[in-house]
Structures are given as structure tokens and as C-alpha cells.
Design a protein around this motif. Structure first.
Motif, short mmCIF file in Angstrom:
data_model
loop_
_atom_site.label_atom_id
_atom_site.label_comp_id
_atom_site.label_asym_id
_atom_site.label_seq_id
_atom_site.Cartn_x
_atom_site.Cartn_y
_atom_site.Cartn_z
N UNK A 105 11.53 -2.71 -5.77
CA UNK A 105 10.30 -2.17 -6.36
C UNK A 105 10.10 -2.81 -7.73
N UNK A 106 8.97 -2.53 -8.35
CA UNK A 106 8.65 -3.19 -9.63
C UNK A 106 8.43 -2.15 -10.73
N UNK A 107 9.12 -2.36 -11.86
CA UNK A 107 8.91 -1.54 -13.07
C UNK A 107 9.00 -0.03 -12.83
N UNK A 164 0.80 -1.23 0.00
CA UNK A 164 0.00 0.00 0.00
C UNK A 164 0.83 1.28 0.00
N UNK A 165 2.17 1.13 -0.05
CA UNK A 165 3.03 2.31 -0.08
C UNK A 165 2.87 3.04 -1.42
N UNK A 166 3.28 4.33 -1.48
CA UNK A 166 3.18 5.10 -2.74
C UNK A 166 3.94 4.36 -3.84
N UNK A 167 5.14 3.88 -3.51
CA UNK A 167 5.85 2.98 -4.41
C UNK A 167 5.87 1.62 -3.70
N UNK A 168 5.03 0.66 -4.15
CA UNK A 168 4.99 -0.65 -3.46
C UNK A 168 6.34 -1.37 -3.55
#
Ligand code: ATP
Ligand code: MG
Length: 333
Positions: free
Chosen positions: A131-133, A111-115
């Protein structure tokens, strides 16, 4: 009298450069630590590739942009093209893969701004965030690393500024102060204005990348620029003085945006950053070199701008008058 005093202190400032350089040396990670980080990336890549053969794991942030301190956490970005899965699903599955691979303290922060997924490698003790992408972060990491290769004073200056910001607690974006990434950009900008660094995005492009259908290009043949700043012989302490004086007394907070994309100061008016929109207050404006609609200063609010400017003034005054600036500058807040 004031003028005379300023001048006297300005000429003296160079004597502190050796002290600042030894602080820089104490913060740089060792070869051994870098080797450990690279080994961990290889181990994690192997583990993740078994499940997702077409994915690729990139190191970004301070471990890859050459502005990282010893013992910093590792930022990784997993690039994966899977139309079936949402980012949150990918994060959850990634956490499962890591769990099965003997890594520890795994947390999926969906749920973080950048999961991200957080983990710790028990063999090396290193902690990472994956992180992803988020490929633009990989690209801006390369831009910062490229700038650092042109003149060694950039890396020295940015290390001292980051160390000051961490000691004075003005490197906490969740508290409304600036990210390490922003401070490095502020240092690049200062050196561009002093012709110690060129503006790579204004030169003929040699490197092209596309992220989410946006095209970016800049000059990245760093071996051709190794003498660029040689005509300017300012020392590290004189550049530090210039950095803090600029942000304490010269920057026009009502009108100006610093932009390393153009190597210039541009106007808030031109960017339409003159008023508050939502949570973006534009109280200190730092243009992101690639996402140009993104003001890196947008985290700053009416309380934290005061704290920041007081800290810039404190630092400027220490460099101007203190007999022992390389100690006083970093006194804990
Ligand atoms: P530290 O040593 O404090 O960990 P860091 O270089 O890892 O420093 P962060 O500010 O944590 O710095 O950012 C990590 C990376 O994420 C940056 O190098 C950059 O690639 C990217 N990044 C951070 N903030 C932003 C932002 N606001 N916009 C775009 N990219 C960003
Ligand atoms: Mg980091």
C-alpha cells in the motif's frame, strides 16, 4: 451447585496449557521463513529505490508485529513524498516497476478502500500486498510489537485467539466479523486489566511520531518492562478462559468501549458511539489506539454480532466444560 462446578473447572483449566503451547509452537514462523521475508523486502526496496530514490518501504502487519503465523502474506507500505502524483498514479507506476523486475501475478487494485499492488515473488513463493503512505499502520504495528515484548503470554494468547477466529470463520472483515488487528487489541486489553501489561500510551513518552500532522507518543523502552507481569502467574489456558468469558458473559455491549490507549473500559456515551451513524453501528466497540475516532468494531452488523457472540459463548463453554478443549475449540465451522 453451579458455583461449585465453575470453581472445579477453573482450577483444572491449567492442565491444558501444554496443549495450547504446542499449538502456538506449530503456528510460529521459522527463522528461515523470516529471513526469506526480510530478503524479499531488501530486493523490492532496491528495485523501487532505483525509480524513487527518496521512497522507503516498510514491513507492517503480522510479519512485523510479531503476531504473524507461518505462511502468511506480507504487508508492505511504500512511503513516498510526491506531490505531483495521486495515490492511484503511484500504485499504477509501482505495478509497472514490479513488472519490469521479474515479479509475478501483479495486480493493481486501485479501487479498493486501501489501494494496493499485489505480487508474488517466484524465487521465494511469497505473496505481498503493497500500500502507499499508510504510515499509521506502520506505527500501530510497532505498538503491537512493543507490547508483545513485555510478556510472552500476550503473543501466546493472541496466536490461539487468532487461530480460533480463523478456524471458526470470525476473522473476515468483509463478512462483518473482526480483523486480526482487532483480536490482538482485545488480548492486550485483557492483559492490561489483569496487570500483566502496562498501558504504554499513559506512561511517560520516549517515542514520538507525526503522521499527517497528528502527533503520537508513548513509552517504548521495552527492556525496562521485562518483569512487569511477573507478579501474575496465570497460565495461558486460564487467560484464554478469561478472554472468552469476558466477551461471552461480562462485556457490556450496550455501554462499554475497550481502550488500550487508556488501559480501561470507557463509555460509549463519552465517545458518542451510542447510535448508528452511516454504516457504523457500534455493536461491539474497540477503540483504535491512535485513530481514536475509529471503532474497529464498526464492520460488525446486526447479523455478524450474533454470530460473534455465539462463538464467544461456544468457546467459553468449551473451556469451561469440555474434556479436550485444545481440539474442540478449533473444530472448523
Ligand atoms: P493476519 O495474520 O490475519 O494477516 P495481520 O496482523 O496482518 O493478520 P490485518 O488485520 O490483516 O492483520 O491488518 C494488517 C495491519 O493493518 C495491522 O497490523 C494494522 O497495522 C493495520 N490495520 C488493519 N486494520 C486496521 C484498522 N481497522 N485500523 C487501523 N489499522 C489497521
Ligand atoms: Mg496480514
Amino acid at each position: 451447585r453451579f458455583q461449585r462446578r465453575v470453581r472445579a473447572c477453573r482450577y483444572d483449566i491449567d492442565q491444558f496449557t501444554p496443549n495450547f503451547l504446542s499449538i502456538f509452537d506449530s503456528l510460529v514462523p521459522s527463522e528461515e521463513e523470516i529471513a526469506k521475508q526480510n530478503q524479499l523486502v531488501i530486493t523490492l526496496s532496491r528495485l523501487i529505490n532505483k525509480e524513487w530514490p527518496n521512497s522507503k518501504l516498510y514491513l507492517y502487519g503480522s510479519c512485523a508485529n510479531s503476531f504473524g503465523f507461518s505462511n502468511s502474506d506480507i504487508d508492505l507500505c511504500l512511503s513516498i513524498d510526491d506531490k505531483e502524483m495521486s495515490k492511484v498514479d503511484i500504485i499504477l507506476k509501482l505495478a509497472d516497476i514490479l513488472q519490469a523486475g521479474n515479479l509475478q501475478n501483479i495486480q493493481a487494485l486501485t479501487r479498493a478502500r486501501v489501494p494496493i499492488v499485489k505480487l508474488m515473488d517466484p524465487d521465494t513463493g511469497l505473496s505481498c500486498d503493497i500500500c502507499v503512505n499508510n504510515l499509521l499502520a506502520v506505527v500501530n504495528t510497532k505498538l503491537l510489537r512493543d507490547y508483545a515484548q513485555i510478556d510472552q503470554r500476550l503473543r501466546q494468547l493472541a496466536f490461539i485467539v487468532k487461530h480460533w477466529a480463523k478456524s471458526r470463520r470470525v476473522n473476515e472483515t468483509y463478512q462483518g466479523t473482526l480483523s486480526s488487528y482487532s483480536y490482538v487489541i482485545m488480548c492486550i486489553h485483557l492483559l492490561q486489566l489483569r496487570r500483566i501489561l502496562p498501558c504504554l500510551q499513559e506512561m511517560e513518552a520516549t517515542c514520538y511520531v507525526t503522521v499527517d500532522d497528528n502527533h503520537y507518543a508513548y513509552f517504548d523502552q521495552m527492556d525496562k518492562l521485562s518483569n512487569y507481569g511477573a507478579h501474575n502467574n496465570e497460565t495461558l489456558s486460564s487467560l484464554l478462559w478469561a478472554f472468552f468469558h469476558y466477551w461471552a458473559y461480562q462485556h457490556d455491549y450496550t455501554q462499554d468501549v475497550i481502550s488500550i490507549r487508556t488501559g480501561k473500559i470507557i463509555s460509549k456515551h463519552m465517545k458518542d458511539w451510542t447510535r448508528r451513524v452511516g454504516n457504523d453501528r457500534h455493536l461491539i466497540c474497540i477503540e483504535d489506539p491512535f485513530e481514536t475516532s475509529h471503532d474497529l468494531g464498526r464492520v460488525v452488523d446486526k447479523f455478524s454480532i450474533k454470530i460473534l457472540r455465539e462463538e464467544f459463548e461456544r468457546a467459553a463453554n468449551i473451556l469451561q466444560y469440555d474434556p479436550n478443549p485444545s481440539v474442540k475449540l478449533f473444530e472448523p465451522y
